[in-house]
Structures are given as C-alpha cells and as structure tokens.
Design an enzyme around this catalytic site. Sequence first.
Site, PDB file in Angstrom:
ATOM      1  N   HIS A  37      89.121 -98.466 -51.425  1.00  0.00           N
ATOM      2  CA  HIS A  37      89.291 -97.513 -52.843  1.00  0.00           C
ATOM      3  C   HIS A  37      88.635 -97.506 -54.110  1.00  0.00           C
ATOM      4  O   HIS A  37      88.342 -97.364 -55.043  1.00  0.00           O
ATOM      5  CB  HIS A  37      89.254 -96.191 -52.022  1.00  0.00           C
ATOM      6  CG  HIS A  37      89.176 -95.116 -51.166  1.00  0.00           C
ATOM      7  ND1 HIS A  37      89.834 -95.446 -50.246  1.00  0.00           N
ATOM      8  CD2 HIS A  37      88.639 -94.475 -51.110  1.00  0.00           C
ATOM      9  CE1 HIS A  37      89.462 -94.679 -49.004  1.00  0.00           C
ATOM     10  NE2 HIS A  37      88.301 -93.993 -49.877  1.00  0.00           N
ATOM     11  N   ARG A  79      71.728 -85.946 -45.042  1.00  0.00           N
ATOM     12  CA  ARG A  79      71.578 -86.284 -43.581  1.00  0.00           C
ATOM     13  C   ARG A  79      72.853 -85.950 -43.075  1.00  0.00           C
ATOM     14  O   ARG A  79      73.987 -86.634 -42.960  1.00  0.00           O
ATOM     15  CB  ARG A  79      71.963 -87.921 -44.264  1.00  0.00           C
ATOM     16  CG  ARG A  79      71.191 -88.911 -43.919  1.00  0.00           C
ATOM     17  CD  ARG A  79      71.245 -89.885 -44.853  1.00  0.00           C
ATOM     18  NE  ARG A  79      70.135 -90.244 -44.386  1.00  0.00           N
ATOM     19  CZ  ARG A  79      69.327 -91.676 -45.378  1.00  0.00           C
ATOM     20  NH1 ARG A  79      69.957 -91.732 -46.978  1.00  0.00           N
ATOM     21  NH2 ARG A  79      68.066 -91.825 -45.425  1.00  0.00           N
ATOM     22  N   ARG A  88      68.875 -81.353 -44.015  1.00  0.00           N
ATOM     23  CA  ARG A  88      68.561 -81.654 -42.064  1.00  0.00           C
ATOM     24  C   ARG A  88      69.413 -82.303 -40.899  1.00  0.00           C
ATOM     25  O   ARG A  88      70.443 -82.388 -41.106  1.00  0.00           O
ATOM     26  CB  ARG A  88      68.113 -84.288 -42.442  1.00  0.00           C
ATOM     27  CG  ARG A  88      67.980 -84.470 -40.712  1.00  0.00           C
ATOM     28  CD  ARG A  88      67.394 -86.438 -41.836  1.00  0.00           C
ATOM     29  NE  ARG A  88      68.182 -86.669 -41.727  1.00  0.00           N
ATOM     30  CZ  ARG A  88      68.351 -87.967 -41.228  1.00  0.00           C
ATOM     31  NH1 ARG A  88      66.754 -88.754 -41.953  1.00  0.00           N
ATOM     32  NH2 ARG A  88      69.227 -88.783 -41.573  1.00  0.00           N
ATOM     33  N   GLU A 120      58.112 -89.058 -40.262  1.00  0.00           N
ATOM     34  CA  GLU A 120      58.880 -89.906 -39.543  1.00  0.00           C
ATOM     35  C   GLU A 120      57.980 -91.083 -38.469  1.00  0.00           C
ATOM     36  O   GLU A 120      58.201 -92.271 -38.619  1.00  0.00           O
ATOM     37  CB  GLU A 120      60.317 -90.343 -39.618  1.00  0.00           C
ATOM     38  CG  GLU A 120      60.731 -89.361 -40.008  1.00  0.00           C
ATOM     39  CD  GLU A 120      62.428 -89.315 -39.664  1.00  0.00           C
ATOM     40  OE1 GLU A 120      62.893 -90.272 -40.294  1.00  0.00           O
ATOM     41  OE2 GLU A 120      62.916 -88.861 -39.435  1.00  0.00           O
ATOM     42  N   ASN A 149      61.682 -94.807 -44.232  1.00  0.00           N
ATOM     43  CA  ASN A 149      62.124 -95.499 -44.059  1.00  0.00           C
ATOM     44  C   ASN A 149      61.970 -96.020 -42.193  1.00  0.00           C
ATOM     45  O   ASN A 149      61.407 -97.232 -41.462  1.00  0.00           O
ATOM     46  CB  ASN A 149      64.101 -95.790 -43.256  1.00  0.00           C
ATOM     47  CG  ASN A 149      64.971 -95.691 -44.918  1.00  0.00           C
ATOM     48  OD1 ASN A 149      63.597 -95.655 -46.170  1.00  0.00           O
ATOM     49  ND2 ASN A 149      65.833 -94.772 -45.304  1.00  0.00           N
ATOM     50  N   ASP A 150      61.814 -94.996 -41.244  1.00  0.00           N
ATOM     51  CA  ASP A 150      61.322 -95.110 -40.390  1.00  0.00           C
ATOM     52  C   ASP A 150      59.747 -94.458 -39.914  1.00  0.00           C
ATOM     53  O   ASP A 150      59.354 -95.413 -38.758  1.00  0.00           O
ATOM     54  CB  ASP A 150      62.080 -93.138 -39.748  1.00  0.00           C
ATOM     55  CG  ASP A 150      63.217 -94.156 -39.024  1.00  0.00           C
ATOM     56  OD1 ASP A 150      63.779 -94.451 -38.086  1.00  0.00           O
ATOM     57  OD2 ASP A 150      63.795 -92.962 -39.283  1.00  0.00           O
ATOM     58  N   ARG A 209      63.823-101.645 -37.864  1.00  0.00           N
ATOM     59  CA  ARG A 209      63.845-101.345 -39.851  1.00  0.00           C
ATOM     60  C   ARG A 209      65.709-102.175 -39.401  1.00  0.00           C
ATOM     61  O   ARG A 209      65.911-102.388 -41.122  1.00  0.00           O
ATOM     62  CB  ARG A 209      64.447 -99.742 -40.196  1.00  0.00           C
ATOM     63  CG  ARG A 209      64.877 -98.588 -39.405  1.00  0.00           C
ATOM     64  CD  ARG A 209      64.769 -97.655 -39.877  1.00  0.00           C
ATOM     65  NE  ARG A 209      65.786 -97.543 -40.628  1.00  0.00           N
ATOM     66  CZ  ARG A 209      65.541 -96.052 -40.656  1.00  0.00           C
ATOM     67  NH1 ARG A 209      65.496 -94.938 -40.419  1.00  0.00           N
ATOM     68  NH2 ARG A 209      66.703 -95.944 -42.083  1.00  0.00           N
ATOM     69  N   CYS A 241      61.771 -89.312 -48.514  1.00  0.00           N
ATOM     70  CA  CYS A 241      63.410 -89.342 -48.715  1.00  0.00           C
ATOM     71  C   CYS A 241      63.075 -89.871 -48.781  1.00  0.00           C
ATOM     72  O   CYS A 241      65.049 -90.965 -48.356  1.00  0.00           O
ATOM     73  CB  CYS A 241      63.552 -88.410 -47.687  1.00  0.00           C
ATOM     74  SG  CYS A 241      63.820 -88.084 -46.415  1.00  0.00           S
TER      75      CYS A 241
HETATM   76  C1  PEP Z   1      63.852 -92.316 -43.377  1.00  0.00           C
HETATM   77  O1  PEP Z   1      63.455 -92.522 -42.220  1.00  0.00           O
HETATM   78  O2  PEP Z   1      62.925 -92.795 -44.542  1.00  0.00           O
HETATM   79  C2  PEP Z   1      64.853 -91.238 -43.574  1.00  0.00           C
HETATM   80  C3  PEP Z   1      64.976 -90.579 -44.945  1.00  0.00           C
HETATM   81  O3  PEP Z   1      65.645 -91.203 -42.635  1.00  0.00           O
HETATM   82  P1  PEP Z   1      66.725 -92.467 -41.764  1.00  0.00           P
HETATM   83  O4  PEP Z   1      66.859 -93.059 -43.163  1.00  0.00           O
HETATM   84  O5  PEP Z   1      68.295 -91.484 -42.189  1.00  0.00           O
HETATM   85  O6  PEP Z   1      66.940 -92.323 -40.423  1.00  0.00           O
HETATM   86 MG    MG Z   2      64.810 -91.446 -40.243  1.00  0.00          MG
END
Ligand code: PEP
Ligand code: MG
Length: 559
Positions: free
Chosen positions: A188, A295, A331, A430, A453-454, A464, A501
Amino acid sequence: MITIQGKGVSTGVAAGPLYFYRRAKGTITRFTVEDRDAEWQRFKDAQAKAIEQLGELAEKARVEAGDEAAMLFETHQMMAEDLDYEETIQGLILDEGQNAEAVVTDVGAQFADMFATMDDDYMKARAADVKDVSGRIVGILLGIVQGGIDSDVPVVLASDDLAPSETVQLDKSKILGFVTSGGSGSSHTAILARTMGIPAIIGVGDQLKEEYEGREVIIDGGTGIVAVDPDEDTRVHLMKKREEQLKRLALLNQLKGQPNETKDGQKIKIFCNIGDPSDVAAVLENDGGGVGLFRSEFLYLNCDDYPTEDYQFEAYKKVLSDLDGKEVVIRTLDIGADKQIAYFDMPKEENPALGNRALRICLNRPEIFRTQLRALFRASAFGKLGIMFPMVTSVWEVKEAKKMCDQVRAELDAEGIAYSDDVEIGIMIETPAAAVISDRLAQIVDFFSIGTNDLTQYTLACDRQNNDLGRFFNAHHPAVLRLIKLVTENAHKHGAWVGICGELGADLELTETFLSIGLDELSVSPRSVLPLRQKVRETNVSEVRERLMDDLMSDANTI
Ligand code: PEP
Ligand code: MG
C-alpha cells in the site's frame, strides 16, 4: 557517486537530502498482571482509541489520496477488531495474566508471520498491515507519540518499509520521494505513493546505509535508480528529466476542463477504464469524461463465492452515483482465458482463450447472467448506464443476451423495482468475426467498444499473455487497424457510436489515425486522459486524414 538500483513503483525524479524515517521507540517490558480484568479493559480502551484514530486517518487519506487510500485504513479498523486476533489476545491476558503491550506485540508478530508465509503476493503484503495495527495499539498502551520527519527542509525519505499509516501521517510538504529497502509493488505504500504522485523506489535492500543520511540523492522512480552524491553528468541528466516531467505535468493540469477537440473542431470523448468502484476518484482527478469500461469481473475475482445481486448492485450504484450523471459503461462478466475463478468450477481447457469465456459462460449459465443483469438494471436508476457484452462472435448471441435483458426488465416491472429506460446496450468487438459482421451487429446495438487487446490476439493468432512473441504481436498491424476502420464505418452507417477500450486507445502514435477513422470515444487508464487530450488538441485531422487513410489501405503498407 554511489549508484543504487531498486524497483521504481511511482514515476518521477526527485532530488534532495536523504533522511531516514524515525520511529518512536518504546521498550516493551513483560510482566504478570495482578488484575487480569483491568488489563483486558486497558487493551479494550487502547483498541477503541486505535479504531478512532484509524477512522480519522481514513478521512485524511480520503481528502489527500481518494477512496482507495481511505479504504486501507478502514481495512485496518477491521483488522483491529478481528475476532481471531482479539480472542487470541484475550486468552493471553485473561487466562495467562500477561501484560497487554507484550501480548499485542506477540500476537501482531504471529499474525504477520502467518500472512508473510502465504503464497499470494497480496496476502503477503498484508503482514505489514497487521504489524502496523498492532504497533498502533502498543503505542497507545505505552503512551508514545507517532514518529515522523524532524527536518526543516523537504527530504527524500528512506526507510525499511513504511507502514501505510506512517505514510499517510507524514507531512507531504516535507517529502520529495520515497526509497525503501523492502516492500513490494502491490504494497500500500507503493499504491499511496502513486496516488499522491510522489516518486518511489522499493527493494533497495541493504545498499542504502544510514551513514548516507543528509547527503544529496537524486532518485528516478521510473528506472529505480538512486544516485547518492550524484556526479555532474548524472545530475544534469536527471534534473533535465525532472524539469521536463514537471513542465509536462503543469501543462497537462492546465488541460483539465478543456474540451477534447482537434484544431479543426473534431471532438472525441475520452473516458476511463476501471476495475473497482474506488477507481472513480482517479477518473475524476484526471478529468475523465466518464467510464468507458468497468471490468465487472474484478468484483467476482475479489469474492470467494458468487457475488450476490445486492452486493453487485451496491458496487454498480456507487460507481454510477459517484460519477454524477456522467456515462458509465459496465461490461458484463468476462472470465475464462487468463481470468479463472475457482468457485466457477470450470472444466480445464486445452486452449482457454478460445474456449468457454465471457458471454459464452453467461449464455450457458443464465442464472449467473440474470443475477448480474438484475443488479445492473437496478443500479441504472442512479446514473447513466451502458451495458456491454464481451467476446461476441455472432448475431444470435447478442439477440439472446438482449432477450435476457428484456426478461430482467419484465421481472423488475412485476416487482415494482425502478430502473432507467435509457440504458444503452452495446458489445465489445474483440473477435475478427464480430468485426467482419459489424454491419449486422450495428443494427441491433447502441454502441460498439473495440477491445484491441483481444482483437489483436485473435486477428494475429498471437497469445496476448506470451511475452516471447515479441515482434509478432503488433497491435499496429494494418489488419487490426483496417478492422477498426471497418467497424467504425459500419457502426456509423447504422447509427451506433463506437469507441476503443483496449490499450491501443492510449497509444499516442495512433491518435491521429483514430481521429481520421472517426472514432467517437477512447477509453483509457485515468492517468492517460490528459496526455491523450493534449495529443487530440494538437491534431489537425483535415491535414492528416487523407494521407493516413491512404497509407492504411495502400499496397505500400506491406507489414
Ligand atoms: C480488450 O480485450 O481489449 C479489453 C479491453 O478487454 P480485456 O483486456 O479485459 O480482455
Ligand atoms: Mg478483452
């Protein structure tokens, strides 16, 4: 010059004299008490006083560092009255007649050892917390005032490992930076340093010696370097870095309240990604326009069993109320793949990223989905809510999920429970499948949020989680960027809004491209809001659009 390498946990450069934190010391004596009941009462009084002090500290932390910091002291309050902890102390005082300060010291050490041997890093870090709470009670029993900084000038504070209550009680105007010999990134102290924006380095071990006290040091919280008696080159280099950072920060702060508008008048929303209701403080502090991705699975990850409808309702309601009418996109549960939860008791899969995850689990286990949707719709009465479904590949999945929303609304109507009739329903893009059929999907939703990201992982067939893939995992790949363009065009053709996002949203090298494509929103970590706003405001889209779009679609782009 002596150079010490630690681990930087809060960025920024600080320079000043080194000062070792001084703890108030008291000698613990051990004796057998005559009146055990009176001794037990002495403990109870000290415990009550500690709880009162921790309440005051929580309020101080809330003002200085936000809700997350305050929660830490609220946790300490709970530790101070934990039943196991209290009963162990009670036994040693009432049954064995030991004196309170000795008992609290021993029991604190025993509980701290227990935490320290746990596998989980987070639980390990709680050892410092229980020691801190016990130290406070012992301090009260002995009538000791807390330690601090006895210096007229601001200092770089060195210590073994500062306890959170020590950190928050310090006079911030006296602290330029922190260096600790122990600690962990998730401790912390590190969290508080980051929230307060003070450079911090942990884990320097025994390299930092008390004989350095008073000597000049420069620390770089980004690289983890501590320079004691810096030579001229190091001083010039680090001080230049510091000046640039300070200038940048001051400039960025001036952007608070300013619109996210390009030189030629194109606007874009900049929202924030969060994982916990307490993150809202950082959203507001950084002037985020709303929440583009909450999330929700982190609520599930923090529980030992399925979170109830009421528990979820309170969390969603808090985020919506704290954002006071600003839009919040939550989400629905996205577990599976890298986020596994034991109590879901999912069968082991060979390829979990391609397996039962996110919306697939929700559609296969509707009772879990229904609970979450009920909590979400109930919370919708307290702000402006958007609900989005992750990991979509087909139109039927979205239709089924929307049908569940209709059922939940009908249930709430029948029960006379209020909800907003203005909740937007969207999906994450995604998967390449969702991107390719985004023309059809756009007709049945209010918005798209592209999870790059996905989307990158699935488009490039690159895990990833696998750091070794290096240059093969390239989120700037034209296949990914072309899919983003296609999705945006399809959304707009059918009247849906579209944002990003995933992490790519904060990538300043791509801001001009995203503006040229015409995205409506970028949702990024709170700290990225102002740098992104700056980049948007420096851009003239009409000057770059044609070239960037030609590049993206041309044969010359052969990556
Ligand atoms: C993504 O996949 O870009 C996303 C925002 O979701 P997460 O990173 O939580 O899978
Ligand atoms: Mg994702």
